[in-house]
Design a protein around this motif. Structure first.
Motif, PDB file in Angstrom:
ATOM      1  N   ASP A 179       0.847  -1.188   0.000  1.00  7.05           N
ATOM      2  CA  ASP A 179       0.000   0.000   0.000  1.00  7.05           C
ATOM      3  C   ASP A 179       0.885   1.242   0.000  1.00  7.05           C
ATOM      4  O   ASP A 179       2.065   1.166   0.375  1.00  7.05           O
ATOM      5  CB  ASP A 179      -0.924  -0.011   1.224  1.00  7.05           C
ATOM      6  N   PRO A 180       0.359   2.393  -0.442  1.00 12.38           N
ATOM      7  CA  PRO A 180       1.206   3.587  -0.627  1.00 12.38           C
ATOM      8  C   PRO A 180       2.011   3.991   0.599  1.00 12.38           C
ATOM      9  O   PRO A 180       3.190   4.335   0.482  1.00 12.38           O
ATOM     10  CB  PRO A 180       0.181   4.671  -1.005  1.00 12.38           C
ATOM     11  N   GLU A 181       1.398   3.946   1.787  1.00 13.68           N
ATOM     12  CA  GLU A 181       2.109   4.366   2.995  1.00 13.68           C
ATOM     13  C   GLU A 181       3.255   3.413   3.312  1.00 13.68           C
ATOM     14  O   GLU A 181       4.381   3.843   3.595  1.00 13.68           O
ATOM     15  CB  GLU A 181       1.140   4.430   4.179  1.00 13.68           C
ATOM     16  N   THR A 182       2.987   2.113   3.244  1.00 14.79           N
ATOM     17  CA  THR A 182       4.032   1.117   3.507  1.00 14.79           C
ATOM     18  C   THR A 182       5.104   1.171   2.431  1.00 14.79           C
ATOM     19  O   THR A 182       6.301   1.062   2.726  1.00 14.79           O
ATOM     20  CB  THR A 182       3.423  -0.300   3.566  1.00 14.79           C
ATOM     21  N   ALA A 183       4.676   1.356   1.181  1.00 20.63           N
ATOM     22  CA  ALA A 183       5.623   1.441   0.065  1.00 20.63           C
ATOM     23  C   ALA A 183       6.613   2.580   0.278  1.00 20.63           C
ATOM     24  O   ALA A 183       7.823   2.434   0.027  1.00 20.63           O
ATOM     25  CB  ALA A 183       4.880   1.636  -1.250  1.00 20.63           C
ATOM     26  N   ASP A 184       6.129   3.710   0.755  1.00 22.51           N
ATOM     27  CA  ASP A 184       6.998   4.866   0.979  1.00 22.51           C
ATOM     28  C   ASP A 184       8.022   4.570   2.069  1.00 22.51           C
ATOM     29  O   ASP A 184       9.202   4.892   1.935  1.00 22.51           O
ATOM     30  CB  ASP A 184       6.142   6.073   1.362  1.00 22.51           C
ATOM     31  N   ILE A 185       7.590   3.922   3.137  1.00 17.81           N
ATOM     32  CA  ILE A 185       8.497   3.567   4.234  1.00 17.81           C
ATOM     33  C   ILE A 185       9.566   2.598   3.747  1.00 17.81           C
ATOM     34  O   ILE A 185      10.767   2.785   3.988  1.00 17.81           O
ATOM     35  CB  ILE A 185       7.708   2.949   5.403  1.00 17.81           C
ATOM     36  N   VAL A 186       9.130   1.539   3.042  1.00 19.99           N
ATOM     37  CA  VAL A 186      10.064   0.520   2.563  1.00 19.99           C
ATOM     38  C   VAL A 186      11.027   1.104   1.535  1.00 19.99           C
ATOM     39  O   VAL A 186      12.233   0.819   1.557  1.00 19.99           O
ATOM     40  CB  VAL A 186       9.301  -0.685   1.979  1.00 19.99           C
ATOM     41  N   PHE A 187      10.509   1.954   0.649  1.00 19.56           N
ATOM     42  CA  PHE A 187      11.370   2.527  -0.381  1.00 19.56           C
ATOM     43  C   PHE A 187      12.446   3.418   0.240  1.00 19.56           C
ATOM     44  O   PHE A 187      13.617   3.373  -0.173  1.00 19.56           O
ATOM     45  CB  PHE A 187      10.536   3.324  -1.387  1.00 19.56           C
ATOM     46  N   ASN A 188      12.082   4.213   1.229  1.00 15.29           N
ATOM     47  CA  ASN A 188      13.074   5.061   1.898  1.00 15.29           C
ATOM     48  C   ASN A 188      14.137   4.225   2.602  1.00 15.29           C
ATOM     49  O   ASN A 188      15.331   4.560   2.558  1.00 15.29           O
ATOM     50  CB  ASN A 188      12.381   5.988   2.898  1.00 15.29           C
ATOM     51  N   LEU A 189      13.721   3.132   3.249  1.00 11.27           N
ATOM     52  CA  LEU A 189      14.688   2.219   3.873  1.00 11.27           C
ATOM     53  C   LEU A 189      15.612   1.613   2.817  1.00 11.27           C
ATOM     54  O   LEU A 189      16.823   1.502   3.010  1.00 11.27           O
ATOM     55  CB  LEU A 189      13.945   1.111   4.611  1.00 11.27           C
ATOM     56  N   PHE A 190      15.015   1.210   1.704  1.00 17.38           N
ATOM     57  CA  PHE A 190      15.742   0.587   0.603  1.00 17.38           C
ATOM     58  C   PHE A 190      16.817   1.524   0.064  1.00 17.38           C
ATOM     59  O   PHE A 190      18.002   1.164  -0.006  1.00 17.38           O
ATOM     60  CB  PHE A 190      14.732   0.225  -0.481  1.00 17.38           C
ATOM     61  N   ILE A 191      16.411   2.749  -0.290  1.00 13.67           N
ATOM     62  CA  ILE A 191      17.349   3.715  -0.847  1.00 13.67           C
ATOM     63  C   ILE A 191      18.436   4.060   0.167  1.00 13.67           C
ATOM     64  O   ILE A 191      19.628   4.147  -0.168  1.00 13.67           O
ATOM     65  CB  ILE A 191      16.609   4.989  -1.297  1.00 13.67           C
ATOM     66  N   GLY A 192      18.044   4.237   1.436  1.00 13.75           N
ATOM     67  CA  GLY A 192      19.024   4.555   2.464  1.00 13.75           C
ATOM     68  C   GLY A 192      20.057   3.459   2.634  1.00 13.75           C
ATOM     69  O   GLY A 192      21.252   3.722   2.780  1.00 13.75           O
ATOM     70  N   LEU A 193      19.602   2.202   2.598  1.00 12.19           N
ATOM     71  CA  LEU A 193      20.499   1.067   2.772  1.00 12.19           C
ATOM     72  C   LEU A 193      21.433   0.928   1.578  1.00 12.19           C
ATOM     73  O   LEU A 193      22.634   0.664   1.736  1.00 12.19           O
ATOM     74  CB  LEU A 193      19.688  -0.210   2.969  1.00 12.19           C
ATOM     75  N   VAL A 194      20.901   1.121   0.377  1.00  8.40           N
ATOM     76  CA  VAL A 194      21.721   1.033  -0.839  1.00  8.40           C
ATOM     77  C   VAL A 194      22.830   2.084  -0.804  1.00  8.40           C
ATOM     78  O   VAL A 194      24.000   1.796  -1.079  1.00  8.40           O
ATOM     79  CB  VAL A 194      20.850   1.193  -2.099  1.00  8.40           C
ATOM     80  N   ARG A 195      22.472   3.308  -0.430  1.00 10.57           N
ATOM     81  CA  ARG A 195      23.477   4.381  -0.373  1.00 10.57           C
ATOM     82  C   ARG A 195      24.476   4.127   0.752  1.00 10.57           C
ATOM     83  O   ARG A 195      25.670   4.367   0.606  1.00 10.57           O
ATOM     84  CB  ARG A 195      22.791   5.726  -0.198  1.00 10.57           C
ATOM     85  N   ASP A 196      23.988   3.622   1.884  1.00  9.11           N
ATOM     86  CA  ASP A 196      24.856   3.328   3.029  1.00  9.11           C
ATOM     87  C   ASP A 196      25.902   2.271   2.678  1.00  9.11           C
ATOM     88  O   ASP A 196      27.049   2.344   3.111  1.00  9.11           O
ATOM     89  CB  ASP A 196      24.005   2.859   4.208  1.00  9.11           C
ATOM     90  N   GLN A 197      25.497   1.298   1.852  1.00 11.12           N
ATOM     91  CA  GLN A 197      26.398   0.217   1.459  1.00 11.12           C
ATOM     92  C   GLN A 197      27.265   0.603   0.248  1.00 11.12           C
ATOM     93  O   GLN A 197      28.142  -0.155  -0.156  1.00 11.12           O
ATOM     94  CB  GLN A 197      25.585  -1.036   1.107  1.00 11.12           C
ATOM     95  N   GLY A 198      26.986   1.764  -0.362  1.00 12.03           N
ATOM     96  CA  GLY A 198      27.760   2.213  -1.522  1.00 12.03           C
ATOM     97  C   GLY A 198      27.510   1.391  -2.772  1.00 12.03           C
ATOM     98  O   GLY A 198      28.394   1.255  -3.625  1.00 12.03           O
ATOM     99  N   LEU A 199      26.299   0.848  -2.896  1.00  9.49           N
ATOM    100  CA  LEU A 199      25.976  -0.007  -4.037  1.00  9.49           C
ATOM    101  C   LEU A 199      25.523   0.799  -5.241  1.00  9.49           C
ATOM    102  O   LEU A 199      25.128   1.961  -5.125  1.00  9.49           O
ATOM    103  CB  LEU A 199      24.863  -0.995  -3.656  1.00  9.49           C
TER     104      LEU A 199
END
Length: 226
Positions: A179-199
């Protein structure tokens, strides 16, 4: 290929044979790069070939023409075993549906690909614990997928995809089932983790708002990058 690029597709063509003997052209002369540490959005409606493009980029399918280069290696020249080994070490996948193993806990789902890659069990558990904590699931590590919400399941899938520290992450509508609210939370976690790992990441989505949060956006239509 530039050393700055993790992925490069050069004039890639992919077609499928139809039942009546004709060819269905899915990808037509695709040229695409993903730089080191770069997040690239691939915007494409359903049925335009985005999943095929990701499969070709991730060495799950061979192109019918053109070249696929991963970390400077022309993968067209590799046999199936070498392609599998390169995919296992250098590529992570996140799909629209989480594809977790239902009989295993969240921890075990993230540990499993590391064990397959030859990492010791103790180190695999340490890395899995760290990643699950970063996606906010430290209290859910012993839960099986059926006991997790849709957003939690996808966060486990993201941790699993990153567990072997791939140089390239490929994601196909990673929040499309939420759902849109959950999608936004998961996407922000996803992008943050990708950037944190330097991927580096190539993320397919039909959501322009999500795409605009990335470093660069490409549009796929009629089998071509526009």
């Amino acid at each position: 290929m530039s050393e700055k690029n993790v992925l490069e597709l050069q004039q890639v063509v992919r077609h499928y044979n139809t039942g009546d003997g004709d060819k269905l052209e899915v990808l037509k002369d695709i040229n695409l790069t993903v730089g080191r540490g770069e997040l690239v959005a691939l915007v494409a409606p359903s049925g335009t070939g985005k999943s095929t493009l990701l499969h070709v980029a991730g060495l799950l399918e061979r192109p019918d023409g053109g070249n696929v280069l991963l970390n400077g290696i022309n993968c067209n020249n590799l046999n199936d075993r070498k392609r599998t080994l390169l995919r296992r070490s250098d590529v992570g996948f996140v799909y629209q549906f989480h594809h977790l193993l239902p009989e295993f806990t969240a921890m075990e789902n993230v540990v499993m690909p590391q064990l397959i890659a030859g990492i010791s069990k103790s180190e695999a558990k340490r890395k899995a614990s760290e990643l699950l904590d970063k996606v906010g699931l430290s209290s859910r590590v012993d839960h099986r997928p059926a006991k997790l919400s849709g957003g939690e399941q996808q966060r486990v899938a993201i941790a699993r995809a990153i567990a072997n520290s791939p140089s390239l992450l490929l994601a196909d509508e990673p929040t499309g089932n939420l759902d849109p609210e959950t999608a936004d939370i998961v996407f922000n976690l996803f992008i943050g983790l990708v950037r944190d790992q330097g991927l580096s990441a190539l993320i397919a989505t039909h959501n322009h708002e999500l795409a605009q949060r990335m470093d660069r956006m490409m549009v796929l239509g009629n089998g071509k990058i526009n």
